[in-house]
Design a protein around this motif. Sequence first.
Motif, mmCIF file in Angstrom:
data_model
loop_
_atom_site.group_PDB
_atom_site.id
_atom_site.type_symbol
_atom_site.label_atom_id
_atom_site.label_comp_id
_atom_site.label_asym_id
_atom_site.label_seq_id
_atom_site.Cartn_x
_atom_site.Cartn_y
_atom_site.Cartn_z
ATOM 1 N N GLU A 97 64.805 23.671 14.348
ATOM 2 C CA GLU A 97 65.392 24.943 14.772
ATOM 3 C C GLU A 97 64.643 26.128 14.164
ATOM 4 O O GLU A 97 64.370 27.127 14.851
ATOM 5 C CB GLU A 97 66.863 25.003 14.370
ATOM 6 C CG GLU A 97 67.551 26.283 14.817
ATOM 7 C CD GLU A 97 69.002 26.324 14.377
ATOM 8 O OE1 GLU A 97 69.859 26.604 15.243
ATOM 9 O OE2 GLU A 97 69.275 26.097 13.180
ATOM 10 N N SER A 98 64.286 26.007 12.891
ATOM 11 C CA SER A 98 63.568 27.088 12.212
ATOM 12 C C SER A 98 62.196 27.330 12.844
ATOM 13 O O SER A 98 61.794 28.484 13.077
ATOM 14 C CB SER A 98 63.425 26.755 10.724
ATOM 15 O OG SER A 98 62.753 27.781 10.041
ATOM 16 N N TYR A 119 61.288 26.580 15.911
ATOM 17 C CA TYR A 119 61.508 27.106 17.269
ATOM 18 C C TYR A 119 61.855 28.591 17.235
ATOM 19 O O TYR A 119 61.308 29.392 18.022
ATOM 20 C CB TYR A 119 62.620 26.306 17.941
ATOM 21 C CG TYR A 119 62.901 26.722 19.367
ATOM 22 C CD1 TYR A 119 62.011 26.406 20.395
ATOM 23 C CD2 TYR A 119 64.060 27.445 19.679
ATOM 24 C CE1 TYR A 119 62.272 26.795 21.712
ATOM 25 C CE2 TYR A 119 64.320 27.841 20.993
ATOM 26 C CZ TYR A 119 63.422 27.506 21.998
ATOM 27 O OH TYR A 119 63.681 27.892 23.298
ATOM 28 N N ASN A 120 62.748 28.970 16.319
ATOM 29 C CA ASN A 120 63.141 30.375 16.222
ATOM 30 C C ASN A 120 61.957 31.259 15.850
ATOM 31 O O ASN A 120 61.822 32.381 16.352
ATOM 32 C CB ASN A 120 64.263 30.541 15.195
ATOM 33 C CG ASN A 120 65.591 30.000 15.702
ATOM 34 O OD1 ASN A 120 65.783 29.820 16.907
ATOM 35 N ND2 ASN A 120 66.511 29.734 14.794
ATOM 36 N N ASP A 121 61.103 30.769 14.964
ATOM 37 C CA ASP A 121 59.923 31.550 14.595
ATOM 38 C C ASP A 121 58.926 31.604 15.749
ATOM 39 O O ASP A 121 58.240 32.613 15.943
ATOM 40 C CB ASP A 121 59.257 30.956 13.344
ATOM 41 C CG ASP A 121 60.037 31.274 12.085
ATOM 42 O OD1 ASP A 121 60.965 32.104 12.147
ATOM 43 O OD2 ASP A 121 59.741 30.677 11.027
ATOM 44 N N ASN A 151 60.076 34.170 18.316
ATOM 45 C CA ASN A 151 60.124 35.537 17.801
ATOM 46 C C ASN A 151 58.974 36.340 18.420
ATOM 47 O O ASN A 151 57.814 35.937 18.333
ATOM 48 C CB ASN A 151 59.975 35.499 16.272
ATOM 49 C CG ASN A 151 60.125 36.871 15.640
ATOM 50 O OD1 ASN A 151 59.771 37.890 16.219
ATOM 51 N ND2 ASN A 151 60.648 36.891 14.422
ATOM 52 N N SER A 160 65.662 24.029 25.739
ATOM 53 C CA SER A 160 65.969 24.887 24.590
ATOM 54 C C SER A 160 67.210 24.451 23.821
ATOM 55 O O SER A 160 67.285 24.656 22.605
ATOM 56 C CB SER A 160 66.120 26.337 25.056
ATOM 57 O OG SER A 160 67.164 26.444 26.012
ATOM 58 N N LYS A 172 68.789 23.201 18.588
ATOM 59 C CA LYS A 172 69.882 23.716 17.764
ATOM 60 C C LYS A 172 70.324 22.682 16.737
ATOM 61 O O LYS A 172 70.503 21.508 17.063
ATOM 62 C CB LYS A 172 71.083 24.104 18.654
ATOM 63 C CG LYS A 172 70.802 25.240 19.622
ATOM 64 C CD LYS A 172 70.518 26.542 18.882
ATOM 65 C CE LYS A 172 70.292 27.688 19.869
ATOM 66 N NZ LYS A 172 69.954 28.944 19.169
#
Length: 508
Positions: free
Chosen positions: A152-153, A155-157, A160, A498, A502
């Motif tokens: 998750e980390s 993917y979020n980065d 961004n 996507s 999570k």
Amino acid sequence: MALPLVVITLAFIFLVYYLFQKFRFKLPPGPRPLPVVGNLYDIKPVRFRCFAEWAETYGPIISVWFGSTLNVIVTNAELAKEVLKEHDQQLADRHRSRSAAKFSRDGKDLIWADYGPHYVKVRKVCTLELFTPKRLEALRPIREDEVTAMVESIYNDFINPDNIGKSLLVKKYLGAVAFNNITRLAFGKRFVNSEGIMDEQGKEFKAIVANGLKLGASLAMAEHIPWLRWMFRLEEEAFAKHGQRRDRLTRAIMEEHTLARQKSGGAKQHFVDALLTLQEKYDLSEDTIIGLLWDMITAGMDTTAISAEWAIAELMKNPRVQQKAQEELDRIIGSERVMIESDFSSLPYLQCVAKESLRLHPPTPLMLPHRANTNVKIGGYDIPKGSNVHVNVWAVARDPTVWKNPLEFRPERFLEEDVDMKGHDFRLLPFGAGRRVCPGAQLGINLVTSMLGHLLHHFSWAPPQGIKPEEIDMGENPGLVTYMRTPLQAVPTPRLPSHLYKRVAADI
């Protein structure tokens, strides 16, 4: 005039001692030592590579003098078997530097304990109580939770807007998994919340780890030249304060778990709970419990992250292997769910990728020294009592006489031949072997395999723009463990829907 006289006297004493040992015993060959310092000034910073180069000149068993201490290094599977199986008991003691002696309360733990009743007892606690299949399975949700948090980390980065097209520092994410996983397994605590904010205990924990590394590194030269230790005094007060600080944090966590057990009427599976409930049964002192908990942290904090980083680097250098592993994951797992550890048995190629990476890049390439508790013969040479014996597992796993094309990253070799890596096949020893084999080997294998599986299933990995795969720096930093000399930068490309990125937190 006093100092030159002292140096000349020490040089003469060393020369007499060296000649006495040389003619009394048939020592393995090796580079000629200098008075007082031995071979210390000849040793290159990346020691396991240096010793492998010397082995090409002097043979697979060599003598290297660290000051006045004889260290014997073996570099092939046949000699490793002699050290770790045939003469295991005679070589099962442990050399403790002054810092290791302080940190371990003079061997009250497992890693630094000499072989004897104490070692046998704590080893029994580890094998029969802590690292059993039942407990590892009970703690599986923690490992899977932390690995999905890593995904998750990343993917979020990646999504961004500020990071579009940019590479990510792989070590950052792998280190977070290793940190959170080991603190939750050992202490039952996740010091970092869902926003990535570390609590006060976590900050104190990291400060203690950093201070321990600093203290340990401060004595490097003096440890090998006992005659000169008067020039490099042990910082007794600094070590005492460090020990008090470490114990204060650990006791606070132990007290929290004791109160929680009293309230709930039962213990969870975390190692701190297990040790506290087993304390009376095995007559474990508080020093031993604290020592064992910090052994787990020391052994598990960096090694899994290091192993996974090397594997991703190899996969980026070898796109064929990355694609083949992803095809297996797509075929077995598909794109509607994420991988879990029970899938491992259906993913043989993924397991081979992990094994091949551990072959080429063992996290501890030069095994911790085994100290001889009596005179013994290895490879036809004499190993005097008190000498240290190291197995260069990095060199053993690259020996062209037992491995075909040993420098090639080719996981298929383990499909063609099943090679054990938990201490039974002496060609592959990432976790050691014999009486001192790592009791947490299966835990490490599970976490590294899980990290790789998720990283490959969720993302494709490529070098940063302008960097060719063959240009990735595969050199190592000096040290006990093999950090990459240049931390790996990579560009991940998501491969799955996507909603599969999570994290679902596990409360255990």
